[in-house]
Write a protein that holds these residues in place. Sequence first.
Motif, PDB file in Angstrom:
ATOM      1  N   LEU A 170       1.072  -1.282   0.033  1.00  0.00           N
ATOM      2  CA  LEU A 170      -0.081   0.081   0.088  1.00  0.00           C
ATOM      3  C   LEU A 170       0.851   1.244   0.091  1.00  0.00           C
ATOM      4  O   LEU A 170       0.820   2.028  -0.708  1.00  0.00           O
ATOM      5  N   ALA A 203      -5.177  23.204 -15.175  1.00  0.00           N
ATOM      6  CA  ALA A 203      -6.517  23.012 -15.985  1.00  0.00           C
ATOM      7  C   ALA A 203      -7.169  24.346 -16.129  1.00  0.00           C
ATOM      8  O   ALA A 203      -6.935  25.376 -15.255  1.00  0.00           O
ATOM      9  N   PRO A 241     -12.950  28.252 -14.969  1.00  0.00           N
ATOM     10  CA  PRO A 241     -14.277  28.110 -15.700  1.00  0.00           C
ATOM     11  C   PRO A 241     -14.362  29.330 -16.825  1.00  0.00           C
ATOM     12  O   PRO A 241     -13.682  30.511 -16.805  1.00  0.00           O
ATOM     13  N   PRO A 243      -4.601  30.254  -3.886  1.00  0.00           N
ATOM     14  CA  PRO A 243      -5.608  30.589  -5.173  1.00  0.00           C
ATOM     15  C   PRO A 243      -6.610  31.299  -5.097  1.00  0.00           C
ATOM     16  O   PRO A 243      -7.578  30.932  -4.274  1.00  0.00           O
ATOM     17  N   GLU A 285     -20.636  30.388   2.118  1.00  0.00           N
ATOM     18  CA  GLU A 285     -21.779  29.835   2.755  1.00  0.00           C
ATOM     19  C   GLU A 285     -22.272  30.587   4.007  1.00  0.00           C
ATOM     20  O   GLU A 285     -23.533  30.712   4.146  1.00  0.00           O
ATOM     21  N   PHE A 311     -11.886   6.234  -1.047  1.00  0.00           N
ATOM     22  CA  PHE A 311     -10.400   6.528  -1.003  1.00  0.00           C
ATOM     23  C   PHE A 311      -9.972   6.550   0.532  1.00  0.00           C
ATOM     24  O   PHE A 311      -9.197   5.867   0.968  1.00  0.00           O
ATOM     25  N   ILE A 350      -7.917   2.983   2.814  1.00  0.00           N
ATOM     26  CA  ILE A 350      -6.667   3.363   3.441  1.00  0.00           C
ATOM     27  C   ILE A 350      -6.874   3.172   4.814  1.00  0.00           C
ATOM     28  O   ILE A 350      -5.910   2.424   5.203  1.00  0.00           O
ATOM     29  N   LYS A 361      -7.089  -0.567   5.121  1.00  0.00           N
ATOM     30  CA  LYS A 361      -5.750  -1.669   4.962  1.00  0.00           C
ATOM     31  C   LYS A 361      -4.720  -0.987   5.738  1.00  0.00           C
ATOM     32  O   LYS A 361      -3.926  -2.170   5.938  1.00  0.00           O
ATOM     33  N   SER A 362      -4.641   0.138   5.940  1.00  0.00           N
ATOM     34  CA  SER A 362      -3.378   0.508   6.746  1.00  0.00           C
ATOM     35  C   SER A 362      -3.624   0.434   8.208  1.00  0.00           C
ATOM     36  O   SER A 362      -2.766   0.366   9.016  1.00  0.00           O
ATOM     37  N   THR A 385      -8.735  23.478  -5.400  1.00  0.00           N
ATOM     38  CA  THR A 385      -8.165  24.853  -5.760  1.00  0.00           C
ATOM     39  C   THR A 385      -7.389  24.744  -7.182  1.00  0.00           C
ATOM     40  O   THR A 385      -7.428  25.482  -7.935  1.00  0.00           O
ATOM     41  N   GLY A 386      -6.663  23.618  -7.280  1.00  0.00           N
ATOM     42  CA  GLY A 386      -5.934  23.227  -8.561  1.00  0.00           C
ATOM     43  C   GLY A 386      -6.748  23.077  -9.745  1.00  0.00           C
ATOM     44  O   GLY A 386      -6.605  23.786 -10.762  1.00  0.00           O
ATOM     45  N   ILE A 387      -8.101  22.498  -9.765  1.00  0.00           N
ATOM     46  CA  ILE A 387      -8.795  22.255 -10.941  1.00  0.00           C
ATOM     47  C   ILE A 387      -9.811  23.730 -11.258  1.00  0.00           C
ATOM     48  O   ILE A 387      -9.901  24.100 -12.194  1.00  0.00           O
ATOM     49  N   SER A 388     -10.248  24.339 -10.166  1.00  0.00           N
ATOM     50  CA  SER A 388     -11.033  25.605 -10.210  1.00  0.00           C
ATOM     51  C   SER A 388     -10.109  26.835 -10.074  1.00  0.00           C
ATOM     52  O   SER A 388     -10.574  27.647 -10.591  1.00  0.00           O
ATOM     53  N   THR A 435     -17.033  25.961  -1.001  1.00  0.00           N
ATOM     54  CA  THR A 435     -17.761  25.335  -0.565  1.00  0.00           C
ATOM     55  C   THR A 435     -17.293  23.978   0.300  1.00  0.00           C
ATOM     56  O   THR A 435     -16.203  23.575   0.139  1.00  0.00           O
ATOM     57  N   GLY A 436     -17.821  24.064   1.547  1.00  0.00           N
ATOM     58  CA  GLY A 436     -17.338  23.070   2.496  1.00  0.00           C
ATOM     59  C   GLY A 436     -16.182  23.351   3.685  1.00  0.00           C
ATOM     60  O   GLY A 436     -15.905  22.717   4.532  1.00  0.00           O
ATOM     61  N   SER A 437     -15.446  24.537   3.157  1.00  0.00           N
ATOM     62  CA  SER A 437     -14.631  25.153   3.850  1.00  0.00           C
ATOM     63  C   SER A 437     -14.817  25.318   5.489  1.00  0.00           C
ATOM     64  O   SER A 437     -14.267  25.334   6.614  1.00  0.00           O
ATOM     65  N   ASP A 438     -16.367  25.506   5.781  1.00  0.00           N
ATOM     66  CA  ASP A 438     -16.890  25.586   7.355  1.00  0.00           C
ATOM     67  C   ASP A 438     -17.517  24.410   7.816  1.00  0.00           C
ATOM     68  O   ASP A 438     -18.356  24.377   8.640  1.00  0.00           O
ATOM     69  N   TRP A 439     -17.599  23.148   6.826  1.00  0.00           N
ATOM     70  CA  TRP A 439     -18.536  22.112   7.356  1.00  0.00           C
ATOM     71  C   TRP A 439     -17.942  21.477   8.502  1.00  0.00           C
ATOM     72  O   TRP A 439     -18.699  20.596   9.213  1.00  0.00           O
TER      73      TRP A 439
END
Lengths: 403, 348
Positions: free
Chosen positions: A11, A32, A35, A106, A264, B128, B132, B135-136, B156-159, B259-263
């Motif tokens: 693993l 990437a 948008p 970013p 949010e 994912f 892990i 198994k770990s 952040t990488g994608i958006s 979104t999700g940063s304060d979840w």
Amino acid sequence: MYRKLSKPLLLLVILMMVLAAALSACSSEEPAPPPESKPAESEAPAESKEAAQPAESEAPAEKEAAEAEEKTAEEAPTQEAAESEAPAEAAPAQSEYKLVWYASAPHPYFEEVLKGVEAFEQEYGIPVEKQIGPDWEQSSQNERVEALAAQGFTHFSIYPSDASGANGLYEELTQNGIKVVNFGASTMQPTTASFVVATDVKAAAMQATEALIQSMGGKGKIINVLEVLEDSNTVLRKEGVEEVVAKYPDVEIIQEISGMTSVEEAVEKIGNALSANINEVDGIIATGFTTSVGIAQVLSEYYDTGGDREIHAVGIDTDPTVMKAIEDGVMDGTIAQNPYGHGYLSLLALKYMADGYEPVEGVYHIDSGAAFVTKDNLDTYADDIMAVTEQIKSELTTKYLEK
Amino acid sequence: MAEVNVNQNVVSPKKNSNSGTGALAKLFRRNDMGVVIATALLFLIFALVTDSFFTRYNLFNISRTAGLYVFIAMGQMIVLVIGGMNLSLGGIGGLVVVAAGYTMDSMGWSPWISVPIALAVGMLAGAFNGIIIVKSKINSFIITLASLFIFTGLVTGISQGFPYTEIPKSFTLMGRGSLLGVPYTFILAIVTLLIMAYVFKFTVIGRRILATGGNLEAAQLSGIRTDRIVFLCHVLSGLFGAIAGLLWVSRMGSAQPATGSDWLIISFAVAIIGGTALTGGEASMLALFASAILLTLIKNGLIMLNVNVYFEQTFLGLIILLAVSIDRIRAMLHSSTRKFGRRDATEA
């Protein structure tokens, strides 16, 4: 024993391989594409990334010509730049400039600033080390900037992650002969940064409030949406809003809300404030990025779900959500800052300092200007801001710097 | 909605011998009633002291936000109940939002294609984590902390921090629409809670989940394949996070990468105030539902009351403390009633 260990080891090996693949992919590939709906293309006055790099499908001859042109641009500054530069014998060679541009994390704002940085690089042929950090923590900024300083960089354009905390970092840098210019936001005074290239936040808040009150016909009740009270800029914005409101006897702030660090949170709180005052509110003002997006979202939703009360709204910054709300008539306007100028002018000031110029005594703030964006000037406001950048550029070695 | 715990369902069913005190007293004795009472009291107080509380617009907003909180909390509850935790829940939410935004905005795909993809992304992220952890054999705190960074980095990488604004109008139906004034989000949350209550109370898999969280070794000895249960719960956590993320996109009409940063705080606060034991093996869907409303009510009420912005956090903390103390008072009252009951029985 070996059998017991084989699975975790396998693993671990797989994880390391995945990590290696991810790292190699990240280092070799272009990020990437963001948008398509971002405002950058319409807003930024500089050439876009795509324009600077010829497309692969171009004819070979054209491509070569473009490459040659680009090379020429890199090797020699434009005539205009050369004219405004310090005497050639005093200036270091282009490769000797050790300039850094550092952004906290970013963010769409930094993408706009980056355009100004790239325009500076292209115009003056000076390479700039551009770094975007992982988060808004001052500790992350310290680690990365210190590493860059250790590599021999001498002039830094930095967005301070923490208005107070960044001063500690700057003190260490300047003690070692490194020059720092803040862009976008100022550190707390006194500071060892030579300049801040940013919007005058209080003036921008006053301009936004004035615009809101005019759209309300000079009377009515307002909700003042502040961002985070721990930020010293928020206090200035609050003062700006209150000073303008005080000039209008028929205008009243009925509620003040704050403590919003995410969209949010902003949507929830603004929604609650709207619910609490739905029968009397006439206008909402936001003087922060997150809260402006929050207002755009809440009001879009309010009208979409049948809300019929006319609520005027003005925000700050040009996030796509805000711009769309203005286009749809949901918001009256927003204050557009000058991110291009934040990048371009901060680097230019650093270049001049590397050429031997010193800041004029008592001068610290370079007001990069702002424009009020409405539905009518959505396509043209960038030109107004560009004009401000050109004006400041022409005054840089007279009003702000001297030899 | 049932209150379920491993002691009740697997180890030793909790049956109260003091019967005959009436349905109300029985209800009061339930462990999850404290938060329900606190919520009801708070609701009453805000309704009485603020003018705008009972407006249709406000009730709509409260119920919709509470519905969203339910899904965020369920994402945490389902792993807390097996004795684990998911620190990457917000990261999963962000990833799902970006997946939905990227496919709908940049790729121009229909929501009918984007939604299953986004849900799959959420479940894959959960899987994912699960694989892990299983198994770990490393603590879920460490694994999900690491994956939080991985997912946030991907977001952040994608958006590159840009929101996706070209979301089809039809997709906002779930987040903005209502049935007879009740938001779809709220209805969906109630239906999901009922399903989960049924799963925990009446199905084998539900009882196995509780047993795994209640006592891992005992569960293994009784033949439960606990690794599979842990994996499943993490996949479900990813699924609930994905639903919450999609509901948020649907409500906003845009996909915000932050979104999700304060979840993290919301998920733990709602789940734990809502009766989910940090040690695992215990969860109450009714209390979780009440807790989601409670937290929404507090935030809403503070603004309704126009409290001083500088002391808002203090008030928030104080009201949460007061609300949870009600449960303690209820428990104390209950135990003293039982003591008196026993004494009476002995004397008789």
